[in-house]
Design a protein around this motif. Structure first.
Motif, PDB file in Angstrom:
ATOM      1  N   ILE A 265      45.860  23.835  19.417  1.00 53.05           N
ATOM      2  CA  ILE A 265      45.972  24.791  18.313  1.00 53.05           C
ATOM      3  C   ILE A 265      44.889  24.512  17.265  1.00 53.05           C
ATOM      4  O   ILE A 265      44.233  25.431  16.771  1.00 53.05           O
ATOM      5  N   ILE A 266      44.691  23.256  16.946  1.00 58.05           N
ATOM      6  CA  ILE A 266      43.647  22.897  15.975  1.00 58.05           C
ATOM      7  C   ILE A 266      42.260  23.218  16.529  1.00 58.05           C
ATOM      8  O   ILE A 266      41.416  23.807  15.845  1.00 58.05           O
ATOM      9  N   SER A 267      42.027  22.864  17.788  1.00 56.17           N
ATOM     10  CA  SER A 267      40.678  22.966  18.355  1.00 56.17           C
ATOM     11  C   SER A 267      40.227  24.404  18.575  1.00 56.17           C
ATOM     12  O   SER A 267      39.017  24.668  18.593  1.00 56.17           O
ATOM     13  N   ILE A 268      41.157  25.347  18.743  1.00 55.98           N
ATOM     14  CA  ILE A 268      40.749  26.734  18.988  1.00 55.98           C
ATOM     15  C   ILE A 268      39.953  27.277  17.810  1.00 55.98           C
ATOM     16  O   ILE A 268      39.070  28.131  17.966  1.00 55.98           O
ATOM     17  N   PHE A 269      40.226  26.760  16.618  1.00 59.73           N
ATOM     18  CA  PHE A 269      39.528  27.236  15.420  1.00 59.73           C
ATOM     19  C   PHE A 269      38.144  26.604  15.272  1.00 59.73           C
ATOM     20  O   PHE A 269      37.387  26.972  14.370  1.00 59.73           O
ATOM     21  N   PHE A 270      37.813  25.659  16.151  1.00 63.50           N
ATOM     22  CA  PHE A 270      36.482  25.050  16.132  1.00 63.50           C
ATOM     23  C   PHE A 270      35.499  25.823  17.009  1.00 63.50           C
ATOM     24  O   PHE A 270      34.311  25.490  17.036  1.00 63.50           O
ATOM     25  N   ILE A 271      35.996  26.814  17.756  1.00 66.38           N
ATOM     26  CA  ILE A 271      35.094  27.605  18.600  1.00 66.38           C
ATOM     27  C   ILE A 271      34.404  28.647  17.725  1.00 66.38           C
ATOM     28  O   ILE A 271      34.930  29.740  17.476  1.00 66.38           O
ATOM     29  N   ILE A 273      30.394  30.212  17.094  1.00 64.14           N
ATOM     30  CA  ILE A 273      29.014  30.229  17.548  1.00 64.14           C
ATOM     31  C   ILE A 273      28.078  29.935  16.380  1.00 64.14           C
ATOM     32  O   ILE A 273      28.263  30.432  15.266  1.00 64.14           O
ATOM     33  N   GLY A 274      27.110  29.057  16.604  1.00 61.89           N
ATOM     34  CA  GLY A 274      26.183  28.659  15.549  1.00 61.89           C
ATOM     35  C   GLY A 274      24.998  29.606  15.437  1.00 61.89           C
ATOM     36  O   GLY A 274      24.913  30.629  16.133  1.00 61.89           O
ATOM     37  N   ASN A 275      24.070  29.243  14.606  1.00 63.49           N
ATOM     38  CA  ASN A 275      22.885  30.068  14.404  1.00 63.49           C
ATOM     39  C   ASN A 275      21.980  30.098  15.627  1.00 63.49           C
ATOM     40  O   ASN A 275      21.117  30.970  15.749  1.00 63.49           O
ATOM     41  N   ASP A 276      22.166  29.128  16.535  1.00 59.65           N
ATOM     42  CA  ASP A 276      21.361  29.108  17.762  1.00 59.65           C
ATOM     43  C   ASP A 276      21.883  30.093  18.812  1.00 59.65           C
ATOM     44  O   ASP A 276      21.261  30.273  19.865  1.00 59.65           O
ATOM     45  N   ASN A 277      23.046  30.718  18.532  1.00 53.19           N
ATOM     46  CA  ASN A 277      23.649  31.713  19.441  1.00 53.19           C
ATOM     47  C   ASN A 277      23.942  31.163  20.839  1.00 53.19           C
ATOM     48  O   ASN A 277      23.955  31.909  21.819  1.00 53.19           O
ATOM     49  N   LYS A 278      24.215  29.868  20.946  1.00 51.22           N
ATOM     50  CA  LYS A 278      24.533  29.264  22.240  1.00 51.22           C
ATOM     51  C   LYS A 278      26.042  29.355  22.469  1.00 51.22           C
ATOM     52  O   LYS A 278      26.821  28.620  21.845  1.00 51.22           O
ATOM     53  N   ILE A 279      26.420  30.266  23.355  1.00 51.59           N
ATOM     54  CA  ILE A 279      27.833  30.578  23.558  1.00 51.59           C
ATOM     55  C   ILE A 279      28.567  29.424  24.231  1.00 51.59           C
ATOM     56  O   ILE A 279      29.660  29.029  23.807  1.00 51.59           O
ATOM     57  N   MET A 280      27.970  28.880  25.296  1.00 52.20           N
ATOM     58  CA  MET A 280      28.647  27.810  26.035  1.00 52.20           C
ATOM     59  C   MET A 280      28.857  26.588  25.152  1.00 52.20           C
ATOM     60  O   MET A 280      29.888  25.907  25.234  1.00 52.20           O
ATOM     61  N   LYS A 281      27.888  26.299  24.303  1.00 55.31           N
ATOM     62  CA  LYS A 281      28.006  25.172  23.377  1.00 55.31           C
ATOM     63  C   LYS A 281      29.213  25.358  22.455  1.00 55.31           C
ATOM     64  O   LYS A 281      29.966  24.406  22.198  1.00 55.31           O
ATOM     65  N   ALA A 282      29.391  26.593  21.976  1.00 61.20           N
ATOM     66  CA  ALA A 282      30.523  26.877  21.086  1.00 61.20           C
ATOM     67  C   ALA A 282      31.853  26.705  21.809  1.00 61.20           C
ATOM     68  O   ALA A 282      32.813  26.149  21.256  1.00 61.20           O
ATOM     69  N   LEU A 283      31.918  27.162  23.059  1.00 63.24           N
ATOM     70  CA  LEU A 283      33.155  27.030  23.831  1.00 63.24           C
ATOM     71  C   LEU A 283      33.466  25.562  24.131  1.00 63.24           C
ATOM     72  O   LEU A 283      34.613  25.121  24.024  1.00 63.24           O
ATOM     73  N   TYR A 284      32.448  24.817  24.507  1.00 59.65           N
ATOM     74  CA  TYR A 284      32.644  23.400  24.812  1.00 59.65           C
ATOM     75  C   TYR A 284      33.044  22.609  23.570  1.00 59.65           C
ATOM     76  O   TYR A 284      33.700  21.567  23.672  1.00 59.65           O
ATOM     77  N   LYS A 285      32.637  23.096  22.406  1.00 58.19           N
ATOM     78  CA  LYS A 285      33.026  22.416  21.172  1.00 58.19           C
ATOM     79  C   LYS A 285      34.551  22.397  21.042  1.00 58.19           C
ATOM     80  O   LYS A 285      35.148  21.382  20.663  1.00 58.19           O
ATOM     81  N   GLY A 286      35.179  23.518  21.391  1.00 57.49           N
ATOM     82  CA  GLY A 286      36.635  23.581  21.339  1.00 57.49           C
ATOM     83  C   GLY A 286      37.284  22.625  22.316  1.00 57.49           C
ATOM     84  O   GLY A 286      38.253  21.930  21.995  1.00 57.49           O
ATOM     85  N   VAL A 287      36.747  22.556  23.544  1.00 59.80           N
ATOM     86  CA  VAL A 287      37.289  21.642  24.551  1.00 59.80           C
ATOM     87  C   VAL A 287      37.115  20.193  24.110  1.00 59.80           C
ATOM     88  O   VAL A 287      38.024  19.367  24.260  1.00 59.80           O
ATOM     89  N   ALA A 288      35.939  19.883  23.549  1.00 59.16           N
ATOM     90  CA  ALA A 288      35.658  18.509  23.119  1.00 59.16           C
ATOM     91  C   ALA A 288      36.601  18.076  21.996  1.00 59.16           C
ATOM     92  O   ALA A 288      37.145  16.956  22.022  1.00 59.16           O
ATOM     93  N   VAL A 289      36.812  18.948  21.018  1.00 55.41           N
ATOM     94  CA  VAL A 289      37.719  18.611  19.914  1.00 55.41           C
ATOM     95  C   VAL A 289      39.130  18.399  20.440  1.00 55.41           C
ATOM     96  O   VAL A 289      39.828  17.453  20.037  1.00 55.41           O
ATOM     97  N   SER A 290      39.555  19.260  21.361  1.00 54.07           N
ATOM     98  CA  SER A 290      40.890  19.120  21.951  1.00 54.07           C
ATOM     99  C   SER A 290      41.042  17.785  22.665  1.00 54.07           C
ATOM    100  O   SER A 290      42.051  17.085  22.509  1.00 54.07           O
ATOM    101  N   ALA A 291      40.034  17.390  23.458  1.00 49.29           N
ATOM    102  CA  ALA A 291      40.095  16.130  24.200  1.00 49.29           C
ATOM    103  C   ALA A 291      40.127  14.933  23.260  1.00 49.29           C
ATOM    104  O   ALA A 291      40.909  13.985  23.460  1.00 49.29           O
ATOM    105  N   ILE A 292      39.319  14.973  22.209  1.00 45.77           N
ATOM    106  CA  ILE A 292      39.266  13.845  21.258  1.00 45.77           C
ATOM    107  C   ILE A 292      40.592  13.710  20.519  1.00 45.77           C
ATOM    108  O   ILE A 292      41.136  12.601  20.380  1.00 45.77           O
ATOM    109  N   LEU A 293      41.127  14.828  20.048  1.00 40.28           N
ATOM    110  CA  LEU A 293      42.410  14.783  19.338  1.00 40.28           C
ATOM    111  C   LEU A 293      43.527  14.269  20.252  1.00 40.28           C
ATOM    112  O   LEU A 293      44.410  13.511  19.821  1.00 40.28           O
TER     113      LEU A 293
END
Length: 672
Positions: A265-271, A273-293
């Motif tokens: 629930i927390i990590s979904i809000f971390f997805i 997209i940054g100024n670089d417009n890298k979509i996969m990076k933004a999606l993986y950010k959510g997965v990474a935060v979820s795994a760390i938490l």
């Protein structure tokens, strides 16, 4: 301390509340112009009509099996039969809810594309999150409530069987539907008529868009629902073997799942997209935060409930396996890396070399995942203390599998994102929206192909670990020692070969079903091009409903035989050849099923994205000879990655769960 068990159903309810929250946000988004709404409505009606027919058919099978469970089992048969029915309903609901929202999020994503990439991506991710939180919420709620009610893990195995059965039918039926429509539409539209994908002049285009949802939303939702349920219950079952030393070993996997819900629930809000417009990076950010938490929370949960840091290390191994499986699958299926580029390059010399290259990449792609899974099995076994106490080691493997599923909410979100963006691109094309909107939806869709492949790789890895835990529990149920399962025993060898054979026969049946349905779609699309004047000039409208009817009827009809194979084979082997042969069968199906599923998933993903790479302008671009060759390769890869390959996961677990559920009937049975 036992009161902490109530955290599990509470977390399940919270997860469902957030699914409703995201669904509400989606429904507030605009649906575009009248043409877009008309196309979206056709997709919605086709998807829901198929799913309703599928579930009506499966309901009959479920009632018959519930009756057999009640009659054949001597102890607690009524409770197990009730659990089976509820598990089947919950699994169906997980897929139904997710798809219901996905077929509404697609047009909203297409409309949001007019506001830019960030907005469109947000709508697609929130649409996928509904599936993610519905799957995890229903799985955790159902498993924990039944355990609280019955107080005995053996009595909730029926819940796992119901989930597995629906998953199998959803995967097989949805896979036949989606790939028959896709193959039929592509071969006639792209290769023969030379028109773009999702062109409204193609009679198979609505069926193709419907298929994305019934295969990847409803199918994957049911698949990961049962993977979650079966894996958690397998860990709980193995926990009963160490209760004397660790009184909380049974409820520990449920609490891991509960804290993982809050991490998702927390990590979904971390997805974002940054100024670089890298979509996969933004999606993986959510997965990474979820795994760390999850890893942080797991430490405290383990310390409180188990008090053995080694079990935490086993959970850590599971999360590492998840990360590595995701990375390896992306490597073999993304347009950014060598495998897909090699397949695209091979397309320059024709369809034959494309197919050879795709098969080679599929075979090659088994090496790293197997090494990862083997390392994970050995690592979790020994860090949990398996050298001194094998029961602890097996429990460590089961906890690694449960921990691997801690990010299920996020992974299902990524998977459902794929068909939502795919449909959004189709709606934009069919509605004739401006090219800048299609550029946005194409960018989202290109990543969606990879997320779908990554999700399947994740499901395969978790299935292997979960099935190993189930196999260990089967041995306990029928009192088999590992020394008895020796290959110099012809009964064990016979069972092993039968088990190794099953995924191949199963895949042959499902792929032939795709071929039959695709043949009918191809002939129908050709007929309409020939007999309905004005289609190519866009002065006449194709009869989309004809193709929808063809694939719906075929998928419902053809999913019966794979279901019978999965349920009947372990029963027959157990009764006729006995528990030793059935033990061999379980080993065989895990080993060959894992390798075949990896080959099909990764090879199919490479073929698909090789086509996408060429369509992006490489090796001659759209309409070139290389493009035509890549379309043929993708046609081979489609039933690999979306029908047979992913359906092997529930096949493995259905066979294992049937063996455990009816284990009491096999003791003393057999002619050997």
């Amino acid at each position: 301390m036992q009161d902490i068990i109530y955290l599990a159903p509470l977390a399940g309810i919270v997860s469902l509340v957030f699914a409703v929250f995201f669904a509400t946000r989606i429904f507030k988004e605009g649906t575009g112009n009248e043409k877009m709404q008309e196309i979206a409505t056709a997709i919605q009606e086709g998807a829901m009509a198929y799913l309703n027919r599928q579930y009506k058919t499966v309901a009959i099978v479920a009632v018959i099996l519930a009756f057999l469970i009640y009659v054949l089992l001597e102890e607690n048969s009524g409770k197990i039969a009730i659990g089976f029915i509820v598990g089947a309903i919950s699994s169906a609901a997980a897929g139904y809810i997710g798809m219901n929202v996905s077929v509404r999020a697609n047009v909203r994503t297409a409309n949001a594309a007019s506001e830019g990439l960030k907005k469109a991506m947000q709508v697609a991710v929130h649409g996928g999150a509904v599936s993610g939180f519905a799957v995890v919420g229903l799985a955790l709620l159902g498993t924990s409530v039944f355990y609280i009610m019955f107080g005995d893990v053996d009595q909730i195995i029926g819940f796992a069987f119901g989930a597995s059965l629906i998953s199998l039918f959803a995967r097989v039926g949805g896979g036949i539907y989606t790939k028959a429509a896709d193959v039929g539409a592509d071969l006639v539209g792209k290769v023969e008529a030379g028109i773009p994908e999702d062109d409204p002049r193609n009679a198979g285009v609505i069926a193709d868009n419907v298929g994305d949802n019934v295969g990847d939303c409803a199918g994957m939702g049911a698949d990961l629902f049962e993977t979650y349920v079966v894996t958690v219950i397998a860990a709980m079952l193995l926990g009963t073997q160490i209760l004397q030393a660790y009184p909380n070993a049974v409820i520990y996997p449920l609490i891991l799942g509960a804290v993982a819900v809050f991490a998702s629930i927390i990590s979904i809000f971390f997805i974002r997209i940054g100024n670089d417009n890298k979509i996969m990076k933004a999606l993986y950010k959510g997965v990474a935060v979820s795994a760390i938490l999850c890893l942080v929370a797991f430490y405290f949960v383990t310390d409180m409930l188990i008090g053995n840091i080694n079990i935490y290390y086993a959970a850590l191994v599971g999360v590492v396996i998840m990360v590595l499986m995701v990375l390896v699958t992306e490597y073999y299926t993304s347009t950014s890396y060598r495998p897909v580029k090699k397949v695209a390059e091979a397309s320059e010399t024709g369809a034959g070399t494309n197919v050879i290259s795709g098969l080679a990449m599929g075979f090659e792609s088994t090496a790293l995942p197997v090494l990862i899974i083997v390392s994970g099995i050995l690592g979790s076994f020994f860090v949990a203390g398996g050298a001194a106490d094998p029961a602890m080691g097996l429990y460590g493997i089961a906890i690694a599998a449960a921990a691997m599923l801690s990010t299920t909410g996020m992974i299902v979100t990524l998977d459902s994102y794929g068909p939502i963006t795919d449909n959004a691109g189709g709606i934009a094309e069919m509605a004739g929206l401006p090219s800048e909107i299609r550029e946005v939806t194409d960018a989202l869709d290109a990543v969606g192909n990879t997320t779908k492949a990554v999700t399947k790789g994740y499901a395969i890895g978790s299935a292997a670990l979960g099935a190993l835990a189930l196999f260990a529990d089967y041995r306990y149920k029928v009192n088999l020692e590992m020394g008895e399962l020796a290959l110099d025993n012809p009964v064990v060898l016979a069972g092993l070969l039968i088990g190794a054979l099953l995924p191949f026969i199963f895949s042959a049946v499902t792929m032939q079903a795709v071929g039959k349905a695709a043949f009918a779609v191809i002939n129908e699309v050709r007929r309409q091009f020939k007999e309905i004047p004005g289609i190519m000039e866009s002065t006449s409208k194709p009869e989309y409903g004809k193709c929808v009817d063809i694939v719906t009827a075929t998928a419902i009809r053809e999913m019966a035989i794979p279901g019978v194979i999965a349920v009947a084979t372990p029963l027959i082997v157990g009764y006729v050849l006995g528990p030793l042969a059935l033990g061999g069968l379980l080993i065989g199906i895990i080993a060959s099923g894992l390798l075949l599923a990896l080959t099909m998933n990764n090879g199919g993903g490479a073929w698909d994205n090789a086509k996408k790479l060429i369509e992006d302008g490489f090796h001659g671009g759209k309409g070139s000879e290389a493009h035509k060759a890549a379309v043929v390769g993708d046609t081979v890869g489609d039933p690999f990655k979306d029908t047979a390959g992913p359906a092997i996961n529930p096949l493995i677990k259905v066979v294992n769960v049937v063996a455990i559920l009816f284990s009491s009937l096999f003791i003393g049975a057999g002619i050997f």
